[in-house]
Design a protein around this motif. Structure first.
Motif, PDB file in Angstrom:
ATOM      1  N   ILE A  50      -5.760  -9.596  -1.973  1.00 18.12           N
ATOM      2  CA  ILE A  50      -4.509  -8.713  -2.365  1.00 18.12           C
ATOM      3  C   ILE A  50      -4.535  -8.032  -3.783  1.00 18.12           C
ATOM      4  O   ILE A  50      -4.250  -7.352  -4.285  1.00 18.12           O
ATOM      5  CB  ILE A  50      -3.085  -9.117  -2.044  1.00 18.12           C
ATOM      6  CG1 ILE A  50      -2.780  -9.544  -0.494  1.00 18.12           C
ATOM      7  CG2 ILE A  50      -2.016  -8.417  -2.753  1.00 18.12           C
ATOM      8  CD1 ILE A  50      -1.783 -10.314  -0.173  1.00 18.12           C
ATOM      9  N   GLY A  51      -5.350  -9.248  -4.560  1.00 15.32           N
ATOM     10  CA  GLY A  51      -5.249  -8.921  -6.092  1.00 15.32           C
ATOM     11  C   GLY A  51      -6.201  -8.053  -6.593  1.00 15.32           C
ATOM     12  O   GLY A  51      -5.767  -7.070  -7.489  1.00 15.32           O
ATOM     13  N   PRO A  52      -7.350  -7.398  -5.546  1.00 13.47           N
ATOM     14  CA  PRO A  52      -7.920  -6.264  -5.974  1.00 13.47           C
ATOM     15  C   PRO A  52      -7.134  -4.832  -6.201  1.00 13.47           C
ATOM     16  O   PRO A  52      -7.330  -4.000  -6.747  1.00 13.47           O
ATOM     17  CB  PRO A  52      -9.004  -6.154  -5.081  1.00 13.47           C
ATOM     18  CG  PRO A  52      -9.311  -7.664  -4.775  1.00 13.47           C
ATOM     19  CD  PRO A  52      -7.963  -8.103  -4.712  1.00 13.47           C
ATOM     20  N   ILE A  53      -5.886  -4.744  -5.412  1.00 15.94           N
ATOM     21  CA  ILE A  53      -5.146  -3.777  -5.680  1.00 15.94           C
ATOM     22  C   ILE A  53      -4.677  -3.368  -7.104  1.00 15.94           C
ATOM     23  O   ILE A  53      -4.979  -2.291  -7.575  1.00 15.94           O
ATOM     24  CB  ILE A  53      -3.629  -3.806  -4.934  1.00 15.94           C
ATOM     25  CG1 ILE A  53      -3.822  -3.498  -3.488  1.00 15.94           C
ATOM     26  CG2 ILE A  53      -2.815  -2.845  -5.398  1.00 15.94           C
ATOM     27  CD1 ILE A  53      -2.608  -3.931  -2.547  1.00 15.94           C
ATOM     28  N   ARG A  54      -4.267  -4.306  -7.732  1.00 17.37           N
ATOM     29  CA  ARG A  54      -3.919  -4.348  -9.171  1.00 17.37           C
ATOM     30  C   ARG A  54      -5.174  -3.973 -10.098  1.00 17.37           C
ATOM     31  O   ARG A  54      -5.154  -2.993 -10.824  1.00 17.37           O
ATOM     32  CB  ARG A  54      -3.237  -5.406  -9.631  1.00 17.37           C
ATOM     33  CG  ARG A  54      -2.695  -5.242 -11.283  1.00 17.37           C
ATOM     34  CD  ARG A  54      -2.319  -6.517 -11.790  1.00 17.37           C
ATOM     35  NE  ARG A  54      -1.093  -6.897 -11.143  1.00 17.37           N
ATOM     36  CZ  ARG A  54      -0.727  -8.298 -11.089  1.00 17.37           C
ATOM     37  NH1 ARG A  54      -1.271  -9.030 -11.514  1.00 17.37           N
ATOM     38  NH2 ARG A  54       0.183  -8.594 -10.243  1.00 17.37           N
ATOM     39  N   THR A  55      -6.228  -4.626  -9.924  1.00 19.30           N
ATOM     40  CA  THR A  55      -7.494  -4.374 -10.579  1.00 19.30           C
ATOM     41  C   THR A  55      -7.902  -3.128 -10.507  1.00 19.30           C
ATOM     42  O   THR A  55      -8.200  -2.285 -11.678  1.00 19.30           O
ATOM     43  CB  THR A  55      -8.463  -5.480 -10.313  1.00 19.30           C
ATOM     44  OG1 THR A  55      -8.040  -6.827 -10.543  1.00 19.30           O
ATOM     45  CG2 THR A  55      -9.923  -5.609 -11.100  1.00 19.30           C
ATOM     46  N   GLU A  77       0.857  -1.182  -0.008  1.00 18.67           N
ATOM     47  CA  GLU A  77      -0.099  -0.084   0.048  1.00 18.67           C
ATOM     48  C   GLU A  77       0.849   1.177  -0.016  1.00 18.67           C
ATOM     49  O   GLU A  77       0.521   2.238  -0.643  1.00 18.67           O
ATOM     50  CB  GLU A  77      -1.026  -0.053   1.208  1.00 18.67           C
ATOM     51  CG  GLU A  77      -1.945  -0.986   0.973  1.00 18.67           C
ATOM     52  CD  GLU A  77      -3.041  -0.985   2.103  1.00 18.67           C
ATOM     53  OE1 GLU A  77      -2.471  -0.574   3.598  1.00 18.67           O
ATOM     54  OE2 GLU A  77      -4.099  -1.397   2.008  1.00 18.67           O
ATOM     55  N   SER A  78       1.963   1.149   0.585  1.00 24.21           N
ATOM     56  CA  SER A  78       2.914   2.561   0.685  1.00 24.21           C
ATOM     57  C   SER A  78       3.424   2.780  -0.514  1.00 24.21           C
ATOM     58  O   SER A  78       3.813   3.747  -0.916  1.00 24.21           O
ATOM     59  CB  SER A  78       3.936   2.287   1.882  1.00 24.21           C
ATOM     60  OG  SER A  78       4.904   1.425   1.724  1.00 24.21           O
ATOM     61  N   LEU A  79       3.693   1.790  -1.232  1.00 21.48           N
ATOM     62  CA  LEU A  79       4.386   1.750  -2.616  1.00 21.48           C
ATOM     63  C   LEU A  79       3.447   2.780  -3.753  1.00 21.48           C
ATOM     64  O   LEU A  79       3.685   3.332  -4.281  1.00 21.48           O
ATOM     65  CB  LEU A  79       4.742   0.509  -3.200  1.00 21.48           C
ATOM     66  CG  LEU A  79       6.008  -0.216  -2.413  1.00 21.48           C
ATOM     67  CD1 LEU A  79       6.247  -1.705  -2.979  1.00 21.48           C
ATOM     68  CD2 LEU A  79       7.170   0.696  -2.732  1.00 21.48           C
ATOM     69  N   HIS A  80       2.101   2.053  -3.426  1.00 21.59           N
ATOM     70  CA  HIS A  80       0.988   2.907  -4.461  1.00 21.59           C
ATOM     71  C   HIS A  80       0.474   4.050  -3.889  1.00 21.59           C
ATOM     72  O   HIS A  80      -0.245   4.676  -4.563  1.00 21.59           O
ATOM     73  CB  HIS A  80      -0.057   1.670  -4.292  1.00 21.59           C
ATOM     74  CG  HIS A  80       0.428   0.417  -5.427  1.00 21.59           C
ATOM     75  ND1 HIS A  80       0.736  -0.432  -4.642  1.00 21.59           N
ATOM     76  CD2 HIS A  80       0.183   0.149  -6.513  1.00 21.59           C
ATOM     77  CE1 HIS A  80       0.966  -1.365  -5.660  1.00 21.59           C
ATOM     78  NE2 HIS A  80       0.621  -0.828  -6.778  1.00 21.59           N
ATOM     79  N   LEU A 137      -8.054  -8.107   7.089  1.00 20.27           N
ATOM     80  CA  LEU A 137      -8.553  -8.202   8.289  1.00 20.27           C
ATOM     81  C   LEU A 137     -10.039  -9.250   8.142  1.00 20.27           C
ATOM     82  O   LEU A 137     -10.177  -9.961   9.045  1.00 20.27           O
ATOM     83  CB  LEU A 137      -9.021  -6.959   8.987  1.00 20.27           C
ATOM     84  CG  LEU A 137      -7.602  -6.247   9.607  1.00 20.27           C
ATOM     85  CD1 LEU A 137      -8.340  -4.886  10.191  1.00 20.27           C
ATOM     86  CD2 LEU A 137      -6.887  -7.170  10.456  1.00 20.27           C
ATOM     87  N   GLU A 138     -10.873  -8.729   6.947  1.00 23.26           N
ATOM     88  CA  GLU A 138     -12.100  -9.507   6.880  1.00 23.26           C
ATOM     89  C   GLU A 138     -11.688 -10.950   6.355  1.00 23.26           C
ATOM     90  O   GLU A 138     -12.318 -11.973   6.700  1.00 23.26           O
ATOM     91  CB  GLU A 138     -12.823  -8.698   5.810  1.00 23.26           C
ATOM     92  CG  GLU A 138     -13.280  -7.599   6.259  1.00 23.26           C
ATOM     93  CD  GLU A 138     -14.203  -6.945   5.036  1.00 23.26           C
ATOM     94  OE1 GLU A 138     -14.056  -7.291   3.930  1.00 23.26           O
ATOM     95  OE2 GLU A 138     -14.875  -5.820   5.423  1.00 23.26           O
ATOM     96  N   ARG A 148      -7.419   0.937  -2.179  1.00 29.76           N
ATOM     97  CA  ARG A 148      -6.804   1.359  -0.795  1.00 29.76           C
ATOM     98  C   ARG A 148      -7.363   0.330   0.197  1.00 29.76           C
ATOM     99  O   ARG A 148      -6.681   0.541   1.268  1.00 29.76           O
ATOM    100  CB  ARG A 148      -7.012   2.637  -0.592  1.00 29.76           C
ATOM    101  CG  ARG A 148      -6.403   3.632  -1.334  1.00 29.76           C
ATOM    102  CD  ARG A 148      -6.814   5.170  -0.936  1.00 29.76           C
ATOM    103  NE  ARG A 148      -6.498   6.033  -2.008  1.00 29.76           N
ATOM    104  CZ  ARG A 148      -5.337   7.042  -1.739  1.00 29.76           C
ATOM    105  NH1 ARG A 148      -4.792   6.964  -0.392  1.00 29.76           N
ATOM    106  NH2 ARG A 148      -5.242   7.724  -2.577  1.00 29.76           N
ATOM    107  N   SER A 149      -8.246  -0.439   0.226  1.00 30.97           N
ATOM    108  CA  SER A 149      -9.038  -1.112   1.235  1.00 30.97           C
ATOM    109  C   SER A 149      -8.317  -2.569   1.280  1.00 30.97           C
ATOM    110  O   SER A 149      -8.940  -3.469   1.829  1.00 30.97           O
ATOM    111  CB  SER A 149     -10.457  -1.291   1.060  1.00 30.97           C
ATOM    112  OG  SER A 149     -10.793  -2.181  -0.233  1.00 30.97           O
ATOM    113  N   THR A 150      -7.174  -2.516   0.894  1.00 29.68           N
ATOM    114  CA  THR A 150      -6.618  -4.107   1.118  1.00 29.68           C
ATOM    115  C   THR A 150      -6.371  -4.452   2.688  1.00 29.68           C
ATOM    116  O   THR A 150      -6.619  -5.602   3.118  1.00 29.68           O
ATOM    117  CB  THR A 150      -5.296  -4.182   0.379  1.00 29.68           C
ATOM    118  OG1 THR A 150      -5.279  -3.685  -0.906  1.00 29.68           O
ATOM    119  CG2 THR A 150      -4.560  -5.532   0.581  1.00 29.68           C
TER     120      THR A 150
END
Length: 177
Positions: free
Chosen positions: A139-144, A27-30, A107-108, A100-102
């Protein structure tokens, strides 16, 4: 020889912090890219809204009823383009929020990963498949979503630019005629 079974709860807890750290690093990288895209989207929304408000307020002086109806349609077309630009910029902000909600997804979905851990011993292939699925969901939804946000922002900027050009034609008409 020690036949003691590994404590699966302990193993799962050993995964937790490194995974959290990896997600935080990801997340910090993005973050700077997300922030700049969000700022551009917010600026597009603000400027397009102001332009629509001012042109609507002064539309009476821009196109007289006695003049050609085409100019009214051109002004309306620019408003539609500006409004589409705003909507697409909002989509960009929404996708960025999803990207941003990774940490929240982590947690979920943590309980799901804890259920998968026992498979590491009994069914390694199934463990690998389920971890891959967990990763894709968590984690995949970050890219998408990042790609969605970027593409929506680009589309919004094109719509905005086209709306400016269309409105510019009306402005040139006002000056020349």
């Amino acid at each position: 020889m020690d036949d003691k079974k590994p404590d699966l709860q302990e193993i799962s807890e050993q995964f937790r912090e490194p995974l959290r750290d990896a997600i935080a690093k990801l997340e910090s990288l993005h973050t700077s890219a997300w922030d700049s895209n969000d700022d551009i989207a917010k600026t597009t929304i603000s400027v397009a809204s102001v332009i629509v408000a001012f042109t609507v307020a002064f539309s009476g002086s821009m196109a007289n009823p006695s003049e050609c109806v085409t100019w009214k349609y051109i002004i309306c077309a620019s408003w539609v383009l500006f409004l589409l630009s705003i909507v697409v910029a909002l989509v960009s902000l929404w996708c960025s929020r999803q990207a941003r909600s990774t940490s929240i997804r982590f947690l979920e979905n943590w309980p799901q990963l804890q259920e998968i851990i026992p498979l590491i011993i009994s069914e390694p292939n199934e463990f690998e498949n389920r971890v891959r699925d967990w990763h894709r969901e968590t984690i995949g939804p970050i890219r998408t979503n990042t790609k969605c946000a970027e593409r929506a922002l680009i589309a919004s900027l094109f719509l905005f630019a086209f709306a400016i050009i269309v409105l510019g034609v009306v402005g040139i008409r006002q000056i020349v005629f």
